[in-house]
Design a protein around this motif. Structure first.
Motif, PDB file in Angstrom:
ATOM      1  N   GLU A 102       0.835  -1.206   0.000  1.00 51.55           N
ATOM      2  CA  GLU A 102       0.000   0.000   0.000  1.00 51.55           C
ATOM      3  C   GLU A 102       0.869   1.255   0.000  1.00 51.55           C
ATOM      4  N   GLU A 136      -7.791  -3.969  -6.253  1.00 56.75           N
ATOM      5  CA  GLU A 136      -9.179  -3.513  -6.095  1.00 56.75           C
ATOM      6  C   GLU A 136      -9.353  -2.747  -4.782  1.00 56.75           C
ATOM      7  N   LYS A 137      -8.692  -3.192  -3.736  1.00 61.31           N
ATOM      8  CA  LYS A 137      -8.745  -2.499  -2.444  1.00 61.31           C
ATOM      9  C   LYS A 137      -8.195  -1.078  -2.567  1.00 61.31           C
ATOM     10  N   SER A 139      -8.648   0.780  -5.068  1.00 65.55           N
ATOM     11  CA  SER A 139      -9.586   1.472  -5.971  1.00 65.55           C
ATOM     12  C   SER A 139      -9.253   1.335  -7.451  1.00 65.55           C
ATOM     13  N   ILE A 141      -9.829  -0.389 -10.903  1.00 66.33           N
ATOM     14  CA  ILE A 141     -11.028  -1.016 -11.454  1.00 66.33           C
ATOM     15  C   ILE A 141     -10.627  -1.859 -12.656  1.00 66.33           C
TER      16      ILE A 141
END
Length: 152
Positions: A102, A136-137, A139, A141
């Motif tokens: 992240e 996906e976590k 964001s 797509i």
């Protein structure tokens, strides 16, 4: 966890190849033999010379724990905007699940903004469902179907 980001140097290649081969898919497609396969050296030289490519080493306490490659591409679509493609994402197996992914993606997205990109895109092998869930976590797509043709 404080991470440091820097451009890869030629003497990082062995470490980067090890990172790239540190999973089931990578073990099948990377060459970890010594001396380093000259194809890696040639690719590194091209990346290093291209101002629209950044091969990034991510370090924790001066140890390379992760890597990614950013490629910046100008497009005519979206009113002649730029895109950033994120590729070659790897985290050392000892450091997975510790929040590094992240942090490095937030850094990469910020880097794309600095380069005034309109869009950040990436692909993920369908055999990596954990990676897909991770993107996906963040964001990302799955808006397009991707295709590849291997030329050998």
């Amino acid at each position: 966890m404080k991470l440091d980001y820097r451009n890869a140097q030629k003497n990082d290649l062995e470490t980067l190849i090890t990172l790239l081969s540190d999973d089931d898919l990578g073990r099948k497609r990377e060459d970890t033999s010594k001396p380093i396969n000259t194809s890696y050296l040639t690719a590194f030289e091209h990346i290093e010379q291209d101002p629209n490519n950044e091969l990034v080493v991510i370090e924790f306490q001066q140890q390379a724990v992760s890597m990614l490659q950013l490629t910046f591409i100008p497009y005519l679509t979206h009113t002649g905007s730029w895109r950033c493609i994120i590729e070659g994402v790897r985290i050392h197996s000892d450091f997975r699940g510790k929040g590094i992914g992240e942090q490095m993606f937030l850094w990469a997205i910020n880097r794309a903004k600095q380069r005034q990109c309109h869009l950040v895109q990436l692909t993920s092998d369908k055999q990596r469902p954990d990676a897909i869930r991770f993107y996906e976590k963040l964001s990302f797509i799955a808006s397009h179907e991707g295709f590849k043709l291997v030329l050998k």
